[in-house]
Design a protein around this motif. Structure first.
Motif, PDB file in Angstrom:
ATOM      1  N   THR A 137       0.825  -1.210   0.000  1.00 53.31           N
ATOM      2  CA  THR A 137       0.000   0.000   0.000  1.00 53.31           C
ATOM      3  C   THR A 137       0.857   1.258   0.000  1.00 53.31           C
ATOM      4  O   THR A 137       0.379   2.331   0.370  1.00 53.31           O
ATOM      5  N   LEU A 138       2.116   1.147  -0.428  1.00 52.30           N
ATOM      6  CA  LEU A 138       3.078   2.244  -0.343  1.00 52.30           C
ATOM      7  C   LEU A 138       3.179   2.753   1.093  1.00 52.30           C
ATOM      8  O   LEU A 138       3.313   3.951   1.337  1.00 52.30           O
ATOM      9  N   ASN A 139       3.102   1.812   2.037  1.00 50.27           N
ATOM     10  CA  ASN A 139       3.264   2.127   3.459  1.00 50.27           C
ATOM     11  C   ASN A 139       2.269   3.173   3.940  1.00 50.27           C
ATOM     12  O   ASN A 139       2.587   4.033   4.784  1.00 50.27           O
ATOM     13  N   SER A 140       1.045   3.105   3.406  1.00 49.16           N
ATOM     14  CA  SER A 140       0.003   3.999   3.906  1.00 49.16           C
ATOM     15  C   SER A 140      -0.383   3.594   5.324  1.00 49.16           C
ATOM     16  O   SER A 140      -0.312   2.427   5.701  1.00 49.16           O
ATOM     17  N   PHE A 141      -0.793   4.589   6.097  1.00 50.03           N
ATOM     18  CA  PHE A 141      -1.093   4.370   7.507  1.00 50.03           C
ATOM     19  C   PHE A 141      -2.511   3.860   7.707  1.00 50.03           C
ATOM     20  O   PHE A 141      -3.474   4.442   7.201  1.00 50.03           O
TER      21      PHE A 141
END
Length: 263
Positions: A24-28
């Motif tokens: 998730t592209l390192n989404s929070f």
């Protein structure tokens, strides 16, 4: 402790926190927030930690908020984005900025939205040459958060801050460095090596003194000169009573490399 959304390790005085949701592209999401918070608790309990390094796994640093957790409710009710900031992002920003040690960020790819602003809240930001920064909020009808509206004018000036916030254009790492948005651009293959070398260097320095420097610089944003002079006096008084100051003076007199303990 095992983590699902981050990687966390402590070695040679450096705590390394890697965002680890590369799909998730390192989404929070909430779980990532909870794990980051726990990792920060852990490093504060370890008096050997004298520097924090933050980076991301995969091809991006962080795309900001995972929007799948911020969709309208089953009856079409709007999500309370302000609550998300109040509960998660704002406490994280405040904590990163107030950590009594240097916080280094190695931006390994795209940093967008809250991901960009979390990076910019760190003390020193290194970016891979392929990295980019995007204030993506305007594309969704939102306001730059995680300190974005406070940071941008101070880092790049009023005109560029408004352009970044209102247009949401992607800027590359070289442009970010030229504008003063970040500290330094590093070739991709050397990013982590240089970030770790910098972190290890800082972990050997007078940590309490560095914490006082951070405190003074933070206060300077709102102080007038008289208030800042008073603060410098008070912090210098405290710094002069530290073990590291005594060691620094002794090493200078003895013409040797100081051995700081961070106290």
């Amino acid at each position: 402790m095992s983590y699902q959304c981050i990687e966390f390790s402590i070695k040679e005085g450096v705590a390394t926190l890697t965002l680890n949701r590369p799909e998730t592209l390192n989404s929070f999401n909430v779980k990532m927030h909870e794990e980051v918070w726990e990792a920060l608790d852990r490093l504060m309990r370890d008096d050997k930690v004298r520097c924090l390094l933050i980076t991301g796994r995969g091809r991006g640093f962080s795309a900001g908020q995972d929007l799948s957790e911020r969709r309208p409710g089953p009856n079409g009710e709007a999500p309370d984005l302000g609550q998300s900031l109040e509960v998660y992002y704002n406490p994280l920003v405040r904590r990163l900025r107030s950590l009594p040690m240097p916080v280094i960020c190695a931006v390994n790819g795209v940093a967008a939205g809250a991901g960009a602003n979390l990076a910019l809240n760190c003390d020193i930001v290194l970016a891979a040459r392929s990295a980019s920064f995007i204030q993506a909020f305007c594309k969704l009808g939102l306001v730059p958060d995680s300190g974005g509206t406070w940071l941008l004018p101070r880092l790049v000036g009023r005109a560029r801050a408004r352009g970044l916030a209102l247009l949401g254009d992607r800027i590359n790492a070289e442009q970010a460095e030229a504008w003063g948005l970040i500290w330094k651009v590093v070739d991709d293959e050397h990013l982590m090596q240089e970030a770790m070398a910098l972190s290890r260097h800082l972990s050997t320095q007078p940590t309490q003194g560095l914490a006082y420097i951070k405190q003074a610089l933070e206060a300077a944003e709102g102080n007038d000169m008289d208030a800042q002079l008073d603060l410098e006096r008070d912090l210098q008084r405290a710094a002069g009573r530290s073990e590291d100051y005594r060691e620094g003076v002794a090493a200078f007199k003895e013409k040797r490399t100081p051995s700081f303990t961070g106290k």
